[in-house]
Design a protein around this motif. Structure first.
Motif, PDB file in Angstrom:
ATOM      1  N   ALA A 168       0.825  -1.205   0.000  1.00 47.56           N
ATOM      2  CA  ALA A 168       0.000   0.000   0.000  1.00 47.56           C
ATOM      3  C   ALA A 168       0.858   1.254   0.000  1.00 47.56           C
ATOM      4  N   LEU A 169       1.921   1.251   0.781  1.00 40.97           N
ATOM      5  CA  LEU A 169       2.808   2.425   0.821  1.00 40.97           C
ATOM      6  C   LEU A 169       3.443   2.671  -0.551  1.00 40.97           C
ATOM      7  N   GLY A 170       3.910   1.602  -1.162  1.00 40.65           N
ATOM      8  CA  GLY A 170       4.548   1.750  -2.462  1.00 40.65           C
ATOM      9  C   GLY A 170       3.577   2.191  -3.542  1.00 40.65           C
ATOM     10  N   ILE A 171       2.424   1.546  -3.589  1.00 36.35           N
ATOM     11  CA  ILE A 171       1.442   1.876  -4.631  1.00 36.35           C
ATOM     12  C   ILE A 171       0.923   3.298  -4.437  1.00 36.35           C
ATOM     13  N   SER A 172       0.671   3.665  -3.206  1.00 38.98           N
ATOM     14  CA  SER A 172       0.160   5.003  -2.942  1.00 38.98           C
ATOM     15  C   SER A 172       1.197   6.071  -3.305  1.00 38.98           C
ATOM     16  N   SER A 173       2.442   5.806  -3.018  1.00 41.15           N
ATOM     17  CA  SER A 173       3.497   6.744  -3.409  1.00 41.15           C
ATOM     18  C   SER A 173       3.604   6.822  -4.927  1.00 41.15           C
ATOM     19  N   LEU A 174       3.414   5.680  -5.547  1.00 46.73           N
ATOM     20  CA  LEU A 174       3.530   5.626  -7.004  1.00 46.73           C
ATOM     21  C   LEU A 174       2.386   6.397  -7.673  1.00 46.73           C
TER      22      LEU A 174
END
Lengths: 161, 244
Positions: free
Chosen positions: A69-75
């Protein structure tokens, strides 16, 4: 102002988020463990090893979801979009794909298959088990954690102001 | 004549002046531009040409870590709610820090002129505070010649505090993890207490297995909420400026 790099800020949010998440999940697990043991009555209670194994497994399920979730949201740069996509993936798409036998060994690349492989045998919930080795399950979980984080870090560092 | 020319040059155009370790006590403070203005121009120059790595390499050299860090954030500040006033405040802060460093260098130069035990003691204190004791260096907030560690305990505490202060997120996480387990076992215990013949024990391995199945799903949802919130917060430009 700290003068920290964007990468440092991104990296700091991983332990910060887990610092909020894991204690609450751990407390919920503690309630479950204590209640299931104390209120067992005449029924078979969970053994200590099952409890320990279950606690570790719960952390293994939670941490990759957080990293994803952190990675996708940052992306994507959007909280709402990320939550919608990830909930759909986590609760609908992935369980369906795991049960879709025609996919064969490809299913081993899914987080659900890897976490099911690592689940305590005492907690068998009747879900479909994709045959895969222990090492493969660990590698799959690692990739589902590291790749989104790397992508999010890259996007955070290269994003325009 | 040459000294007079240099003094006037520094006063009117401090940016182009030479940087000397001990500073020159005869030179006056620049009346116009501050050093960070030049770096800001350089930043714009490199940013327009997509050569950020070159500027970062300059920052990593550690000549002016404070100034370099401020330049890193100044564009974010300009886009923030305070706009140009925020940028002005930042530049003034950095200027004051650099002036403090310059003052320290002047003291060192003066210490070199001291003889005897007093001078030796003074030089020993400076060696300790500047070179051999990094904690003293951090307390003085001096440029260390190298970048700080990527993250520190203070940064982690600050990030944790920020996320913990998000009341809605905290309540949602509690509602997804703690509350269902608490409610489920209370209900099961009450049902068992009121009608033991129909409802079995609230505990046991079977109920534990069922609870874990629910808890893993809800924990994953809570993890998605927390992770997505943190990731989106990073994307907001203001978060870079307000991370103090």
């Amino acid at each position: 102002v700290t003068g920290r790099s964007r990468l440092a800020l991104f990296a700091a949010r991983v332990p910060a988020g887990l610092g909020l998440l894991l204690p609450l999940v751990g407390a919920a697990f503690a309630i479950t463990a204590i209640a299931s043991t104390a209120l067992a009555g005449s029924e078979e209670a969970s053994s200590g090893s099952v409890l320990v194994h279950s606690a570790g497994w719960l952390a293994l399920v939670t941490a990759p979801s957080f990293a994803l979730a952190l990675g996708i949201s940052s992306l994507l740069g959007s909280r709402g979009t990320s939550i919608g996509i990830l909930l759909g993936w986590q609760l609908v798409a992935m369980p369906l794909l795991v049960q879709f036998g025609a996919l064969g060994a490809i299913r081993a690349g899914l987080v659900d298959a890897a976490t099911n492989r690592l689940a305590p045998s005492a907690l068998d919930d009747g879900s479909v088990a994709v045959p895969m080795s222990l090492v493969a399950a660990v590698v799959v979980l690692f990739l589902w954690t590291a790749v989104p984080l790397a992508a999010g870090a890259w996007r955070t560092c290269t994003r325009d102001a | 004549v040459q000294l007079a020319v240099d003094a006037a040059d520094v006063s009117l155009d401090g940016v182009a002046g030479d940087i000397e370790d001990g500073c020159d006590l005869t030179q006056r403070t620049a009346g116009g531009e501050q050093p960070q203005h030049l770096q800001l121009l350089a930043r714009e120059f490199f940013a327009e040409r997509g050569s950020r790595p070159a500027l970062r390499a300059g920052n990593a050299a550690g000549e002016y870590p404070g100034v370099g860090a401020a330049v890193d954030d100044v564009l974010h500040l300009a886009a923030g709610p305070r706009g140009r006033s925020g940028v002005a405040d930042r530049l003034r802060d950095v200027g004051e820090r650099e002036q403090g460093v310059c003052q320290l260098h002047r003291h060192r130069a003066a210490a070199r002129q001291l003889d005897g035990p007093a001078g030796e003691r003074r030089r020993r204190v400076e060696r300790t505070s500047l070179g051999e004791d990094p904690r003293a260096r951090d307390e003085l907030e001096l440029p260390s010649g190298r970048r700080r560690p990527r993250w520190s305990a203070r940064l982690l505490r600050a990030e944790f505090l920020k996320i913990r202060k998000r009341r809605g997120l905290f309540i949602s996480t509690v509602a997804l993890t703690l509350a269902p387990m608490l409610v489920a076992y209370v209900v099961l215990a009450v049902l068992h207490a009121t009608d033991p013949a129909t409802h079995g024990s609230a505990g046991g391995l079977e109920n534990f297995s069922g609870s874990m199945e629910v808890l893993t799903q809800l924990s994953a949802v809570a993890a998605i909420l927390v992770g997505a919130t943190l990731g989106a917060a990073i994307s907001a430009p203001a978060s870079f400026a307000s991370s103090s």
